[in-house]
Design a protein around this motif. Structure first.
Motif, mmCIF file in Angstrom:
data_model
loop_
_atom_site.group_PDB
_atom_site.id
_atom_site.type_symbol
_atom_site.label_atom_id
_atom_site.label_comp_id
_atom_site.label_asym_id
_atom_site.label_seq_id
_atom_site.Cartn_x
_atom_site.Cartn_y
_atom_site.Cartn_z
ATOM 1 N N MET A 193 129.843 -16.738 -41.715
ATOM 2 C CA MET A 193 130.706 -18.023 -41.146
ATOM 3 C C MET A 193 131.515 -17.445 -39.778
ATOM 4 N N SER A 194 130.907 -18.388 -38.581
ATOM 5 C CA SER A 194 131.863 -17.755 -37.350
ATOM 6 C C SER A 194 133.876 -18.075 -37.989
ATOM 7 N N ASP A 195 133.969 -17.565 -36.883
ATOM 8 C CA ASP A 195 135.347 -16.584 -36.427
ATOM 9 C C ASP A 195 136.060 -17.892 -36.476
ATOM 10 N N ASN A 196 135.301 -18.466 -35.869
ATOM 11 C CA ASN A 196 136.917 -20.066 -35.387
ATOM 12 C C ASN A 196 136.682 -20.734 -36.593
ATOM 13 N N LEU A 197 135.496 -20.592 -37.801
ATOM 14 C CA LEU A 197 135.422 -21.033 -39.352
ATOM 15 C C LEU A 197 136.038 -20.816 -40.091
ATOM 16 N N SER A 198 136.755 -19.747 -40.223
ATOM 17 C CA SER A 198 137.254 -18.907 -40.800
ATOM 18 C C SER A 198 138.190 -19.216 -39.722
ATOM 19 N N ALA A 199 139.236 -19.561 -39.209
ATOM 20 C CA ALA A 199 141.119 -19.754 -38.489
ATOM 21 C C ALA A 199 140.379 -20.667 -38.792
ATOM 22 N N VAL A 200 140.033 -21.682 -39.336
ATOM 23 C CA VAL A 200 140.264 -23.319 -39.994
ATOM 24 C C VAL A 200 140.045 -23.458 -41.058
ATOM 25 N N TYR A 201 139.118 -22.158 -41.510
ATOM 26 C CA TYR A 201 139.830 -22.344 -43.109
ATOM 27 C C TYR A 201 140.830 -22.209 -43.530
ATOM 28 N N SER A 202 141.666 -21.111 -42.879
ATOM 29 C CA SER A 202 142.622 -20.508 -43.094
ATOM 30 C C SER A 202 144.131 -21.180 -42.674
ATOM 31 N N PRO A 208 140.964 -33.381 -33.159
ATOM 32 C CA PRO A 208 139.687 -33.493 -34.395
ATOM 33 C C PRO A 208 138.165 -33.240 -34.238
ATOM 34 N N ASP A 209 137.498 -32.756 -33.406
ATOM 35 C CA ASP A 209 136.644 -32.566 -32.774
ATOM 36 C C ASP A 209 136.297 -31.134 -33.542
ATOM 37 N N SER A 210 138.257 -30.058 -33.578
ATOM 38 C CA SER A 210 137.689 -28.937 -33.871
ATOM 39 C C SER A 210 137.233 -28.721 -35.609
ATOM 40 N N LEU A 211 137.599 -30.025 -35.810
ATOM 41 C CA LEU A 211 136.835 -29.673 -38.013
ATOM 42 C C LEU A 211 135.747 -30.103 -37.884
ATOM 43 N N ARG A 212 134.428 -29.870 -37.034
ATOM 44 C CA ARG A 212 133.115 -30.712 -36.957
ATOM 45 C C ARG A 212 132.268 -29.543 -37.275
ATOM 46 N N GLU A 213 132.379 -28.553 -37.161
ATOM 47 C CA GLU A 213 132.294 -26.703 -37.847
ATOM 48 C C GLU A 213 132.102 -26.978 -38.835
ATOM 49 N N ALA A 214 133.086 -27.321 -39.322
ATOM 50 C CA ALA A 214 133.717 -27.077 -40.721
ATOM 51 C C ALA A 214 133.495 -28.297 -41.486
ATOM 52 N N SER A 215 133.617 -29.266 -41.443
ATOM 53 C CA SER A 215 133.126 -30.828 -41.461
ATOM 54 C C SER A 215 131.542 -30.397 -42.393
#
Length: 116
Positions: free
Chosen positions: A1-10, A73-80
């Protein structure tokens, strides 16, 4: 999981931050307006907003003396996209599964003599 994805889920792990995102889904808001519905200090809300900003979920912009928050909202694209990877599995209907097991177990025991 990328650092950005980890930050989003956190960032999404906290109910206050999820509520803030829901509020910003409606429209951009001033920081003071974001803070209004919460029973916490403006400093505490600012910390939540900083976490959301670092995760890329919102952006903040100063217009005159007011700081505005905007949903990104585009920042949720990777998490989604990561979550959609799990969509290949059908949800288990636990009630139906329990009925199936009961039926199977009952059929296995048909004709057996009950112990004394």
């Amino acid at each position: 999981m990328s650092d950005n994805l980890s930050a989003v889920y956190s960032a999404l792990a906290d109910p206050t931050r999820r509520k803030i995102l829901s509020m910003l889904l409606e429209d951009d808001m001033a920081v003071t307006d974001v803070a209004d519905p919460f029973e916490m200090s403006l400093a505490a809300i600012s910390k939540h907003l900083a976490i959301l900003t670092r995760a890329g979920l919102i952006s903040q912009e100063r217009k005159g003396r007011v700081k505005w928050c905007k949903l990104e909202p585009d920042s949720l694209r990777e998490a989604s996209a990561w979550m959609l990877g799990f969509g290949q599995f059908d949800a288990i209907n636990l009630d139906a599964f329990e009925r199936f097991l009961k039926t199977e177990l009952d059929e296995e025991h048909v004709g057996e003599i009950a112990p004394d």
